[in-house]
Design an enzyme around this catalytic site. Structure first.
Site, PDB file in Angstrom:
ATOM      1  N   GLN A 116       0.971  -1.181   0.085  1.00  0.00           N
ATOM      2  CA  GLN A 116       0.061  -0.083  -0.143  1.00  0.00           C
ATOM      3  C   GLN A 116       0.997   1.235   0.059  1.00  0.00           C
ATOM      4  O   GLN A 116       1.588   1.542   1.065  1.00  0.00           O
ATOM      5  CB  GLN A 116      -0.806  -0.083   1.104  1.00  0.00           C
ATOM      6  N   SER A 119       0.903   6.662   2.773  1.00  0.00           N
ATOM      7  CA  SER A 119       1.649   7.474   3.674  1.00  0.00           C
ATOM      8  C   SER A 119       2.676   8.016   3.070  1.00  0.00           C
ATOM      9  O   SER A 119       3.502   7.354   2.353  1.00  0.00           O
ATOM     10  CB  SER A 119       2.105   6.996   4.983  1.00  0.00           C
ATOM     11  N   SER A 151       4.762  -1.949   4.383  1.00  0.00           N
ATOM     12  CA  SER A 151       4.872  -3.088   4.595  1.00  0.00           C
ATOM     13  C   SER A 151       4.797  -4.188   3.347  1.00  0.00           C
ATOM     14  O   SER A 151       4.019  -3.782   2.432  1.00  0.00           O
ATOM     15  CB  SER A 151       4.286  -3.738   5.732  1.00  0.00           C
ATOM     16  N   GLU A 234      -9.322  -1.698   6.647  1.00  0.00           N
ATOM     17  CA  GLU A 234      -8.212  -1.954   7.658  1.00  0.00           C
ATOM     18  C   GLU A 234      -8.682  -1.818   9.009  1.00  0.00           C
ATOM     19  O   GLU A 234      -8.062  -2.679   9.909  1.00  0.00           O
ATOM     20  CB  GLU A 234      -7.337  -0.529   7.438  1.00  0.00           C
ATOM     21  N   GLU A 366      -4.634   9.548  19.028  1.00  0.00           N
ATOM     22  CA  GLU A 366      -5.016  11.006  18.988  1.00  0.00           C
ATOM     23  C   GLU A 366      -6.158  11.137  17.914  1.00  0.00           C
ATOM     24  O   GLU A 366      -7.253  11.664  18.427  1.00  0.00           O
ATOM     25  CB  GLU A 366      -3.876  12.065  18.907  1.00  0.00           C
TER      26      GLU A 366
END
Lengths: 396, 381
Positions: A116, A119, A151, A234, A366
């Protein structure tokens, strides 16, 4: 007989018939898996023609149990989590017939593994801020940028990729979702070593990578919608039927029982608090599963992830203290590429360090608190300074 | 650990709606606050409406013994609603604890009449132990003299002011028996209590004739069972209380404005409420599991009860404390009901054993033994 009982009975017959034609003992593994896909027994909730039968997802265990009992090979799902759990449902939901036919079968059999590319160094929690650029040139898109926390990139044949195709509109509107060929010469994968010493993840540098437009998933500028669908999958992973003393608290409890000489009243108090918290979390997960029974999890799943991260971190830290002198030692700082990650594996020091990632990966604690506060409790959202501003004009 | 339903059945949802409607109508917070100024006029009519009109007093009693033949699951739902309203009624003390003790008596014996009367709501009972008595702990029992005359005193008994009959654990040469003593034979001194919605009393009896309802040694097990079910179901009351605190606080923070913004939009407060939501949802699972194991007489009952008490008591206190803090000044006033919840929560945390007591009990139940004295590398302070 109820409709579900009829469907279950019919499914059993299909599995029996399939096994009669494809004896696991004498059939080649890959051939067996391909045949299983073609028989609609890969993922029964997928549509016919794409490895499924259009049945309720709850019936899948029926197939798995019967095939496992017959000694059938599986598709090694643990090595292909991103493909099976994220890429496949997204391709199913947004792909063209041609894309589904091309990608889903080798994805499921494990012939082609996936990673994936979401990010970036400048787009973590704020995923919609990605700056990897995709520029249209004829029938291709030329992609340049840098991705991180990938990953399996070093093993992957394909990637799901989000890139910015229009910098002149607000950030969510300028994204497009692609299926990227990891063998393209412009793709460079470098291991990303982490605090444990090993490298589960990678940095991926994309330099003039060519992606044919036929590998665009969803419309131009619809990347955010498609990526959101991927990320919702996910958080599906709330787990199955979990026994008491699973996970990090199980490890900690074993340490306590095996080391009577290390016991102190203070550690005992903390151990029991952890144990209670973990048992209550187990019951909460079970209750959530009973609530969902089938279908998509709501934002309540975010609450479970918060709890899981805290317990894993506190319990692994306590385990080190309980071990005392032994806790001062570490198994191995060598840079290795683990085949798969086991949060409760290796030594106590590793577990403590790896658990630090639990409150960051897949949504930081958060951000998850924001999700719970806004989507469960209905409290106001955060003030948005990037609203109504074209991506290219945002401060970076 | 069998698969237990941790949600609510339709019957349980209907029961909840009925109880909630009645409490909304008959148990307003202004009337509950009045109990702290000595006005307990709310208690008797409200208890009659719940016990008799809604027939809740007999939930735990089987049909053939004069009750409604429901289970701990339904009683737990009632307690959630009573906690949500901080209702000052003796449901937990009479319909759960005292009733469970009497269910430990053999059918066809001397306890039958009283059990049926409790189930019908005609009479109200209290077990004579301090409210802080935990299951598994030693029970202070009174002495029985010649002819079954009972003497002694017990402090901090809950449900005593509403009771017309007391169940007294009594020490005999054969072990513990349970005697019934009529309220008029007992000196009852009301106690100014931290939680006046479950006001305590100190009791004293002096050579009062009692009726042995459960003979020794069976009395000890019956009392323990009463305390254990009380502890298990108290968790549901604490859940209801915590849910009220969370809901009321979230609602207030969506309205209250400071600095030109709804204060519920400040991330510091959002994150506190998100954490509280997680804790309260967890309490729901723990309390529901405890009630379900009691209802099913599941072998996991003792562990489930200890877990629920170790968790829910603290969560209720935290929810009430957060409610006060996040309401700001208004939460500190006598007029606002938040203090009712804090006082009930803090008293409830101590009732039937503190969370720390239940963790220690759990250590034995799940074989995580405490350090052996003198063997640890460090000594307790």
């Amino acid at each position: 007989m109820s409709t579900e009982a009829t469907a279950r009975e019919d499914l059993r017959r299909r599995v029996t018939a399939f096994l009669a034609e494809h004896d696991p003992a004498t059939t080649d593994r890959l051939e067996f898996l391909r045949a299983r896909y073609d028989a609609g027994l890969a993922w029964v909730w997928f549509p016919p023609g794409h490895g499924g039968l259009g049945l309720p997802r709850a019936l899948q265990p029926e197939v798995e149990q019967r095939l496992a009992a017959a000694g059938a090979p599986d598709n090694n799902p643990r090595a292909n989590g991103i493909g099976l759990g994220m890429a496949a449902p997204t391709i199913l939901a947004f792909g063209t017939e041609e894309q589904k036919r091309r990608f889903l079968r080798p994805l499921w059999t494990g012939e082609e593994s996936w990673c994936q590319l979401f990010s970036e160094p400048g787009a973590g929690s704020d995923l919609a801020a990605v700056s990897t650029r995709g520029v249209r040139e004829g029938d291709d898109w030329i992609v340049n940028g840098q991705k991180v926390w990938t990953s399996g990139a070093h093993r992957a044949r394909w990637a799901i990729l989000v890139a910015r195709t229009d910098p002149d509109v607000v950030k969510h509107a300028g994204l497009t979702y692609f299926l990227c060929d990891m063998t393209d010469p412009g793709v460079e994968v470098r291991p990303l070593r982490q605090i444990t010493g090993e490298a589960e993840f990678n940095e991926v540098f994309l330099t003039d990578v060519h992606i044919p437009d036929s590998q665009r998933l969803g419309g131009e500028g619809e990347g955010w919608k498609v990526a959101t669908a991927t990320l919702n999958n996910e958080r599906v992973a709330i787990g199955g039927d979990i026994p008491r003393e699973s996970g990090m608290v199980g490890v900690l409890s074993r340490t306590w029982r095996e080391h009577p000489e290390r016991r102190t009243p203070e550690l005992h108090d903390r151990l029991l608090r952890m144990w209670v918290e973990a048992e209550v979390a187990r019951l909460t997960g079970e209750r959530l599963r009973q609530k969902l029974a089938v279908g998509q999890p709501g934002p309540e799943g975010s609450a479970m992830k918060l709890v899981f991260a805290r317990i894993a971190q506190e319990a692994s830290g306590l385990d080190l203290e309980l071990l005392g002198e032994e806790g001062l030692r570490y198994s191995d700082w060598a840079m290795v590429r683990p085949e798969r990650v086991d949060f409760t594996g290796r030594d106590a020091g590793y577990r403590y360090l790896r658990a630090k990632g639990n409150s960051i990966e897949g949504g930081t604690s958060e951000i998850l608190r924001n999700v719970v506060a806004e989507r469960v409790l209905g409290l106001p959202g955060e003030p948005r300074v990037d609203k109504d501003v074209a991506w290219k004009d945002l401060p970076r | 650990m069998s698969k237990l339903n941790l949600l609510y059945t339709e019957v349980e949802d209907d029961l909840r709606a009925t109880v909630r409607d009645l409490l909304a109508d008959r148990c307003q917070s202004s009337a509950v606050i009045a109990a702290y100024d000595g006005d307990r006029s709310l208690v008797v009519p409200l208890w009659k409406a719940l016990a008799t009109d809604l027939e809740l007093a007999g939930l735990l009693v089987p049909d053939e013994r004069g009750g409604a033949g429901a289970s701990a699951r339904e009683a737990a739902v009632v307690l959630e609603e009573l906690g949500r309203a901080v209702a000052p009624v003796p449901f937990l003390t009479s319909s759960v604890v005292a009733t469970t003790v009497l269910l430990g008596a053999e059918a066809g014996g001397p306890a039958d009449d009283l059990l049926a009367a409790l189930a019908a709501g005609d009479r109200t009972a209290a077990l004579v132990v301090p409210l802080s008595t935990a299951p598994g702990a030693a029970v202070a029992s009174l002495a029985a003299g010649a002819g079954g005359r009972v003497s002694g005193s017990v402090t901090s008994v809950a449900g005593a002011l509403e009771a017309d009959v007391f169940l007294v654990p009594v020490t005999t040469p054969d072990g513990t028996a349970v005697y019934a003593v009529p309220a008029e034979a007992v000196r009852i001194d009301p106690v100014v209590s931290l939680d006046m919605t479950r006001q305590l009393a100190d009791l004293a009896v002096d050579s009062v004739p009692g009726e042995a309802l459960i003979a020794a040694p069976a009395g000890a097990a019956a009392v323990q069972r009463g305390l254990e079910v009380g502890a298990a179901l108290l968790a549901s009351e604490q859940l209801g209380l915590a849910q009220w605190c969370l809901t009321a606080t979230v609602a207030y923070l969506k309205e209250r404005r400071q600095f030109g913004r709804v204060v519920g939009g400040f991330q510091a407060l959002k994150h506190r409420l998100a954490d509280l939501y997680v804790a309260v949802e967890s309490a729901a699972a723990a309390a529901r599991h405890a009630a379900a194991t009691v209802a099913a007489d599941d072998p996991d009952r003792a562990v489930a009860t200890a877990v629920a008490q170790a968790w829910c008591g603290d969560v209720a206190v935290r929810a009430a404390e957060e409610a006060i803090q996040l309401h700001g000044g208004i939460g500190m006033t006598w007029e606002h009901p938040a203090h009712l919840y804090l006082k009930r929560a803090k008293a409830g945390q101590i009732a039937f054993g503190t969370p720390g007591f239940h963790r220690a009990r759990l250590a034995e139940l799940v074989e995580l033994p405490a350090p052996t004295v003198g063997r640890g590398t460090r000594k307790a302070p």
